[in-house]
Design a protein around this motif. Structure first.
Motif, PDB file in Angstrom:
ATOM      1  N   LEU A 140       1.362  -1.318  -0.401  1.00 45.66           N
ATOM      2  CA  LEU A 140      -0.230  -0.304   0.027  1.00 45.66           C
ATOM      3  C   LEU A 140       0.506   1.132  -0.353  1.00 45.66           C
ATOM      4  N   ILE A 141       1.031   1.833  -1.028  1.00 42.07           N
ATOM      5  CA  ILE A 141       1.448   3.330  -1.040  1.00 42.07           C
ATOM      6  C   ILE A 141       0.555   4.182  -1.155  1.00 42.07           C
ATOM      7  N   THR A 142       0.882   5.261  -0.064  1.00 45.03           N
ATOM      8  CA  THR A 142       0.263   6.302   0.443  1.00 45.03           C
ATOM      9  C   THR A 142       1.026   7.788   0.817  1.00 45.03           C
ATOM     10  N   HIS A 143       0.082   8.722   0.368  1.00 45.64           N
ATOM     11  CA  HIS A 143       0.880   9.540   0.387  1.00 45.64           C
ATOM     12  C   HIS A 143       1.241  10.683   1.695  1.00 45.64           C
ATOM     13  N   HIS A 144       0.259  10.666   2.160  1.00 40.47           N
ATOM     14  CA  HIS A 144       0.003  11.000   3.589  1.00 40.47           C
ATOM     15  C   HIS A 144       0.593   9.734   5.245  1.00 40.47           C
ATOM     16  N   PRO A 145       2.064  10.604   6.111  1.00 40.67           N
ATOM     17  CA  PRO A 145       2.621   8.721   6.817  1.00 40.67           C
ATOM     18  C   PRO A 145       1.902   8.533   7.344  1.00 40.67           C
ATOM     19  N   LEU A 146       2.059   7.894   8.128  1.00 38.64           N
ATOM     20  CA  LEU A 146       1.246   7.216   9.021  1.00 38.64           C
ATOM     21  C   LEU A 146       1.812   7.725  10.801  1.00 38.64           C
ATOM     22  N   LEU A 147       2.723   7.507  10.418  1.00 40.59           N
ATOM     23  CA  LEU A 147       3.817   8.109  12.172  1.00 40.59           C
ATOM     24  C   LEU A 147       4.727   8.955  11.321  1.00 40.59           C
ATOM     25  N   LEU A 148       3.854  10.073  11.950  1.00 41.29           N
ATOM     26  CA  LEU A 148       4.538  10.901  11.343  1.00 41.29           C
ATOM     27  C   LEU A 148       5.444  11.904  12.612  1.00 41.29           C
ATOM     28  N   LYS A 149       4.827  11.925  13.609  1.00 39.06           N
ATOM     29  CA  LYS A 149       5.871  12.054  14.606  1.00 39.06           C
ATOM     30  C   LYS A 149       5.820  10.790  15.096  1.00 39.06           C
ATOM     31  N   GLY A 150       7.068  10.833  16.302  1.00 44.78           N
ATOM     32  CA  GLY A 150       7.831   9.728  17.371  1.00 44.78           C
ATOM     33  C   GLY A 150       6.761   8.742  17.789  1.00 44.78           C
ATOM     34  N   VAL A 151       7.133   7.739  17.648  1.00 48.79           N
ATOM     35  CA  VAL A 151       5.716   7.241  18.958  1.00 48.79           C
ATOM     36  C   VAL A 151       6.252   6.608  19.744  1.00 48.79           C
ATOM     37  N   ASN A 152       5.769   5.603  20.487  1.00 50.05           N
ATOM     38  CA  ASN A 152       6.843   4.704  22.142  1.00 50.05           C
ATOM     39  C   ASN A 152       6.418   3.395  21.717  1.00 50.05           C
ATOM     40  N   SER A 153       4.864   2.694  20.721  1.00 47.93           N
ATOM     41  CA  SER A 153       4.149   2.046  20.911  1.00 47.93           C
ATOM     42  C   SER A 153       3.551   1.786  19.846  1.00 47.93           C
ATOM     43  N   VAL A 154       3.521   0.396  19.181  1.00 48.68           N
ATOM     44  CA  VAL A 154       2.428   0.267  17.603  1.00 48.68           C
ATOM     45  C   VAL A 154       1.502  -0.715  18.504  1.00 48.68           C
ATOM     46  N   ALA A 155       1.566  -0.821  19.850  1.00 49.93           N
ATOM     47  CA  ALA A 155       0.140  -1.674  20.174  1.00 49.93           C
ATOM     48  C   ALA A 155      -0.956  -1.623  20.064  1.00 49.93           C
ATOM     49  N   ALA A 156      -2.225  -2.888  19.493  1.00 53.40           N
ATOM     50  CA  ALA A 156      -3.004  -2.540  19.279  1.00 53.40           C
ATOM     51  C   ALA A 156      -4.063  -2.334  19.442  1.00 53.40           C
ATOM     52  N   THR A 157      -3.474  -1.427  20.726  1.00 57.09           N
ATOM     53  CA  THR A 157      -4.329  -0.323  21.580  1.00 57.09           C
ATOM     54  C   THR A 157      -4.784   0.671  21.245  1.00 57.09           C
ATOM     55  N   SER A 158      -4.493   1.449  20.095  1.00 55.75           N
ATOM     56  CA  SER A 158      -4.128   2.353  19.840  1.00 55.75           C
ATOM     57  C   SER A 158      -4.887   2.139  18.410  1.00 55.75           C
ATOM     58  N   GLY A 159      -4.917   3.618  17.764  1.00 61.67           N
ATOM     59  CA  GLY A 159      -5.357   3.924  16.055  1.00 61.67           C
ATOM     60  C   GLY A 159      -4.327   3.018  15.339  1.00 61.67           C
ATOM     61  N   LYS A 160      -2.848   3.814  15.001  1.00 62.41           N
ATOM     62  CA  LYS A 160      -2.109   3.646  14.350  1.00 62.41           C
ATOM     63  C   LYS A 160      -1.669   2.387  14.482  1.00 62.41           C
ATOM     64  N   GLY A 161      -1.741   1.665  16.415  1.00 64.28           N
ATOM     65  CA  GLY A 161      -0.881   0.318  15.822  1.00 64.28           C
ATOM     66  C   GLY A 161      -1.801  -0.744  15.388  1.00 64.28           C
ATOM     67  N   ARG A 162      -3.620   0.026  15.670  1.00 59.97           N
ATOM     68  CA  ARG A 162      -4.207  -1.109  14.905  1.00 59.97           C
ATOM     69  C   ARG A 162      -3.854  -1.671  13.136  1.00 59.97           C
ATOM     70  N   ILE A 163      -3.243  -0.292  12.745  1.00 65.06           N
ATOM     71  CA  ILE A 163      -3.091  -0.424  11.703  1.00 65.06           C
ATOM     72  C   ILE A 163      -1.535  -1.363  11.339  1.00 65.06           C
ATOM     73  N   VAL A 164      -0.632  -0.704  12.267  1.00 72.08           N
ATOM     74  CA  VAL A 164       0.456  -1.692  12.139  1.00 72.08           C
ATOM     75  C   VAL A 164       0.595  -2.810  11.945  1.00 72.08           C
ATOM     76  N   HIS A 165      -0.962  -3.615  13.084  1.00 68.20           N
ATOM     77  CA  HIS A 165      -0.795  -5.157  13.109  1.00 68.20           C
ATOM     78  C   HIS A 165      -1.065  -5.683  11.746  1.00 68.20           C
ATOM     79  N   ARG A 166      -2.513  -4.674  11.488  1.00 64.13           N
ATOM     80  CA  ARG A 166      -3.789  -5.292  10.777  1.00 64.13           C
ATOM     81  C   ARG A 166      -3.203  -5.627   9.041  1.00 64.13           C
ATOM     82  N   LEU A 167      -1.690  -4.391   9.081  1.00 60.67           N
ATOM     83  CA  LEU A 167      -0.857  -4.440   7.421  1.00 60.67           C
ATOM     84  C   LEU A 167       0.427  -5.729   7.747  1.00 60.67           C
TER      85      LEU A 167
END
Length: 356
Positions: A140-167
């Motif tokens: 999947l090639i997207t124009h907008h970044p998923l992780l533009l700002k730094g994160v400390n976790s990609v746990a599936a308890t957050s929206g961005k984490g769920r996206i990472v896990h699903r991918l």
């Protein structure tokens, strides 16, 4: 958000609609997976005079005679792995063109994984990811970044984490082409300038590490003088229809010819717009104070402003970007199916206006 973007039409804007669909046709011509391209925006494809035959043929004004057969013949091409696609992407949209604050490149994925299907989208939302996985995309090639700002976790308890896990669970890589896709030749603002028919274009802000024709935004000349209202109508009839429509600041009958454009949020470029003496500035996400101050800087009220949906202004780039990537992969001996997401990721659902 599963709102399918559509291309509006108007009996009062037939000439504008014709110009818009002509530009769209030019961008769709030669699209490698034409059946998939047609599935993106059926109304747009139909308006452009194209039709679908079977699952992977697009007929109409694409080409003629034997050339059409040769164009769709791709014999002896290999399936690329992700690292091969990354090389092709770097050729088109070098990471060196990205702004310092941006975060582009590979987010999720194994370089050695095969990539048979590639989907393009504006935003890496969960709906877009599910659409990509349902189609069977490996990238999947997207124009907008998923992780533009730094994160400390990609746990599936957050929206961005769920996206990472699903991918990862779905075996789909994620790649961001953001300001490098804005700046490059054939990028977001170049496509917007082409749709408007601008000539003698140049960047609003030249790239620090790039060619003279690369940079953020574009400024150029319309073929002739045009009324501001007519230009706005032509843009409206070319973009995917979204709730916010198109907002205009300026006299409807004012005459314009020099046009500055910037796909996506562009109110940080007003200084460059003024320096280029543009009659009108076409961009998205204009805020109250920058827009007001820009209009008050000159007694004649220029530059006039045409404010678009962020999503709609950048969506136009997706079909030509997919076509360009398919062509580069073919030149390198590879073949992959390419599709543009059908998910409308504009965040607004409806708008209230006087009388409505």
């Amino acid at each position: 958000m599963s709102k399918e973007p559509t291309f509006p039409s108007s009996e009062d804007g037939a000439d504008a609609a014709a110009q818009g669909t002509e530009a769209l046709t030019a961008h769709l011509e030669g699209f490698e997976t034409a059946g998939d391209a047609a599935a993106v925006l059926p109304e747009a494809v139909e308006a452009a005079g194209l039709s679908v035959v079977g699952d992977d043929e697009l007929v109409g004004d694409v080409s003629d005679g034997d050339d059409a057969d040769e164009e769709f013949e791709q014999e002896d091409l290999d399936t690329p792995v992700l690292s091969d696609v990354l090389v092709a992407v770097e050729e088109l949209w070098p990471e060196s063109l990205a702004e310092d604050w941006d975060r582009v490149g590979l987010v999720v994925g194994r370089p050695e994984a095969e990539v048979r299907r590639i989907m393009f989208a504006v935003d890496p939302t969960i709906e877009v990811v599910e659409e990509a996985l349902e189609w069977g995309a490996q990238l999947l090639i997207t124009h907008h970044p998923l992780l533009l700002k730094g994160v400390n976790s990609v746990a599936a308890t957050s929206g961005k984490g769920r996206i990472v896990h699903r991918l990862i669970e779905g075996g789909c890589a994620l790649l961001t082409v953001h300001t490098n896709g804005d700046s490059a030749v054939g990028g977001v603002s170049d496509v917007l300038a082409d749709v408007l028919g601008l000539a003698d274009t140049q960047p609003l802000t030249p790239a620090v590490h790039g060619l003279v024709e690369e940079g953020i935004g574009r400024v150029g000349l319309l073929p002739g003088v045009e009324k501001l209202g007519d230009l706005a109508a032509r843009i409206f009839l070319t973009l995917p229809a979204v709730a916010g429509g198109v907002r205009v600041s300026g006299d409807r009958d004012a005459l314009v010819q020099k046009v500055a454009v910037c796909g996506g949020a562009g109110d940080s470029l007003f200084e460059a717009v003024r320096a280029n003496d543009a009659d009108v500035y076409v961009t998205a996400d204009l805020r109250h104070h920058p827009a007001s101050e820009a209009r008050e800087a000159r007694t004649d009220g220029r530059p006039y402003l045409i404010d678009l949906s962020h999503f709609a202004s950048e969506w136009l780039w997706l079909p030509p970007a997919a076509k360009a990537l398919g062509n580069v992969l073919a030149d390198q001996g590879f073949e992959a199916e390419l599709r543009v997401s059908q998910t409308n990721t504009d965040p607004w659902d409806f708008i209230l206006t006087p009388g409505n």
